[in-house]
Design a protein around this motif. Structure first.
Motif, PDB file in Angstrom:
ATOM      1  N   SER A 155       0.816  -1.212   0.000  1.00  0.00           N
ATOM      2  CA  SER A 155       0.000   0.000   0.000  1.00  0.00           C
ATOM      3  C   SER A 155       0.848   1.259   0.000  1.00  0.00           C
ATOM      4  CB  SER A 155      -0.914   0.022   1.236  1.00  0.00           C
ATOM      5  OG  SER A 155      -1.755  -1.103   1.261  1.00  0.00           O
ATOM      6  N   GLY A 156       2.124   1.140   0.293  1.00  0.00           N
ATOM      7  CA  GLY A 156       2.958   2.318   0.479  1.00  0.00           C
ATOM      8  C   GLY A 156       4.003   2.507  -0.584  1.00  0.00           C
ATOM      9  N   THR A 157       3.673   2.201  -1.838  1.00  0.00           N
ATOM     10  CA  THR A 157       4.696   2.242  -2.886  1.00  0.00           C
ATOM     11  C   THR A 157       5.267   3.636  -3.105  1.00  0.00           C
ATOM     12  OG1 THR A 157       2.925   2.467  -4.532  1.00  0.00           O
ATOM     13  CG2 THR A 157       3.752   0.237  -4.088  1.00  0.00           C
ATOM     14  N   GLN A 158       4.485   4.687  -2.811  1.00  0.00           N
ATOM     15  CA  GLN A 158       4.952   6.055  -3.034  1.00  0.00           C
ATOM     16  C   GLN A 158       5.262   6.787  -1.730  1.00  0.00           C
ATOM     17  OE1 GLN A 158       5.546   7.008  -6.153  1.00  0.00           O
ATOM     18  NE2 GLN A 158       4.815   4.986  -6.776  1.00  0.00           N
ATOM     19  N   HIS A 159       5.184   6.099  -0.601  1.00  0.00           N
ATOM     20  CA  HIS A 159       5.320   6.762   0.693  1.00  0.00           C
ATOM     21  C   HIS A 159       6.622   6.356   1.377  1.00  0.00           C
ATOM     22  CE1 HIS A 159       1.329   8.272   0.177  1.00  0.00           C
ATOM     23  NE2 HIS A 159       0.809   7.055   0.094  1.00  0.00           N
ATOM     24  N   PRO A 160       7.131   7.199   2.266  1.00  0.00           N
ATOM     25  CA  PRO A 160       8.442   6.938   2.883  1.00  0.00           C
ATOM     26  C   PRO A 160       8.412   5.812   3.896  1.00  0.00           C
ATOM     27  CG  PRO A 160       7.477   8.947   3.782  1.00  0.00           C
ATOM     28  CD  PRO A 160       6.588   8.520   2.655  1.00  0.00           C
ATOM     29  N   TRP A 161       9.455   4.986   3.866  1.00  0.00           N
ATOM     30  CA  TRP A 161       9.610   3.923   4.851  1.00  0.00           C
ATOM     31  C   TRP A 161      11.079   3.537   4.971  1.00  0.00           C
ATOM     32  CZ3 TRP A 161      11.962   0.013   2.261  1.00  0.00           C
ATOM     33  CH2 TRP A 161      11.601  -0.234   0.930  1.00  0.00           C
ATOM     34  N   ALA A 162      11.377   2.891   6.081  1.00  0.00           N
ATOM     35  CA  ALA A 162      12.681   2.246   6.280  1.00  0.00           C
ATOM     36  C   ALA A 162      12.396   0.849   6.800  1.00  0.00           C
ATOM     37  CB  ALA A 162      13.532   3.035   7.273  1.00  0.00           C
ATOM     38  N   ASP A 163      13.091  -0.136   6.270  1.00  0.00           N
ATOM     39  CA  ASP A 163      12.803  -1.526   6.630  1.00  0.00           C
ATOM     40  C   ASP A 163      14.102  -2.309   6.695  1.00  0.00           C
ATOM     41  OD1 ASP A 163      11.263  -3.698   7.300  1.00  0.00           O
ATOM     42  OD2 ASP A 163      10.495  -4.068   5.284  1.00  0.00           O
ATOM     43  N   LEU A 164      14.142  -3.277   7.599  1.00  0.00           N
ATOM     44  CA  LEU A 164      15.295  -4.164   7.669  1.00  0.00           C
ATOM     45  C   LEU A 164      15.370  -5.030   6.412  1.00  0.00           C
ATOM     46  CD1 LEU A 164      14.986  -5.276  11.404  1.00  0.00           C
ATOM     47  CD2 LEU A 164      16.682  -3.718  10.454  1.00  0.00           C
TER      48      LEU A 164
END
Length: 347
Positions: A155-164
């Motif tokens: 759902s977050g293809t255009q939104h900021p994230w950080a993931d391991l």
């Protein structure tokens, strides 16, 4: 002391002068400013930040939404505590406060977040434990509330994230185990729909394919993120007719339960079965044989996540210009003794 009016009456000074003195305005002489500050401290005056926030349209507060459950509390192993240390080290530069928003385990995270959004108690949000399809991304985007996610989502293809880097970890682990002669390699996976589980399993499937090893669904054991979950994983693996010679654990604390269960059956980790754990955990560091695992700086991950969020907030975006707002956070392999042996069938 209830408010600025009482403070002004105590000093016999106008409310405007007291307000300007408290806010460091230059048109107040030093002697008056010192009197106001000394009286405020002596009488316990605290500015009404909520009223000021309403006038300014900001709260200067960032919310971190987490899932609150017995399992999270017992088995977090300081994960969020360390990440929040990194978050706060960045937010404090801008006098931003961080608050935890614990969603009860029996409440829908989407409904919980809707309530927090309606109350407008924060300027921006960090959400965690992202689902494969996570309606919270769309909710925050429509509400025009800046946010970042600890974990990616479809759902977050255009939104900021950080993931391991779950995919990188499982690929590295499979490569290492195959090099030691293993071909029956099992993994643990979350029992929930959290997206990291899908990333981990897909990475595992592709890693097996690279080595020409058929994917067997029976080798993917879903369990809770706890010592008890590790005990369950081991119990289910022991029931398989063609028992695996190696296992990769997605949660580090699972190793404690897994060690106990296999040893109850006379199977020795590091000799009869190879074990690789996702992340180095303080509570598992005394296991023998020493656990092969992966290490990363969760504090630095928190720093990265905070800067990703601020880059998405108009008031701070120029201070944190970024070419990308989506980060896969790397982990480093720490070889131990739990998978050091080679199968006799290995070349």
């Amino acid at each position: 002391m209830k408010g600025i009016r009482q403070l002004a009456e105590h000093l016999d000074i106008s409310i405007g002068t007291v307000s300007r003195a408290l806010n460091g305005k230059p048109d107040v002489n030093d002697e008056t400013r010192k009197r106001v500050l000394a009286a405020a401290e002596q009488l316990g005056y605290v500015a009404n930040q909520s009223g000021r926030s309403l006038r300014q349209g900001t709260t200067n507060v960032i919310g971190l939404m987490i899932q609150s459950s017995k399992e999270t509390v017992e088995n977090s192993d300081n994960f969020f505590l360390t990440v929040t240390g990194g978050l706060q080290s960045v937010f404090s530069r801008h006098k931003l406060d961080l608050i935890m928003l614990p969603c009860p385990h029996d409440e829908d995270p989407y409904e919980y977040l809707k309530r927090m959004v309606a109350r407008r108690i924060v300027d921006a949000l960090i959400i965690s434990e992202t689902q494969r399809v996570d309606k919270r991304f769309d909710l925050l985007a429509k509400a025009k509330i800046p946010f970042a996610a600890l974990g990616r989502s479809l759902s977050g293809t255009q939104h900021p994230w950080a993931d391991l880097d779950f995919d990188g970890v499982v690929n590295c682990a499979v490569d290492r185990l195959v090099a030691h002669g293993h071909r029956r390699i099992a993994i643990s996976a979350p029992s929930s729909d959290i997206n990291l589980g899908f990333v981990f399993v897909e990475g595992y499937r592709r890693a097996l394919e690279r080595h020409g090893i058929p994917y067997d669904p029976a080798m993917v054991i879903r369990a809770k993120s706890s010592e008890q979950g590790g005990y369950q994983v081991a119990d289910e693996l022991l029931r398989l007719d063609d028992r695996p010679t190696a296992v990769i654990l997605i949660y580090e604390l699972m190793a404690i339960g897994l060690y106990r269960r296999v040893m109850e059956s006379g199977i020795i980790p590091g000799r009869d079965i190879a074990v690789v754990s996702f992340r180095e955990a303080p509570r598992a560091k005394f296991l023998q044989p020493a656990l092969t695992c992966f290490r990363t700086s969760l504090h630095d991950l928190g720093v990265e996540l905070a800067e990703v969020l601020l880059s998405n907030m108009p008031a701070y975006s120029q201070e944190y210009p970024r070419q990308t707002r989506q980060t896969v956070w790397p982990l480093e392999l720490i070889p131990g003794e739990s998978d050091a042996f080679y199968l006799k069938t290995a070349k």
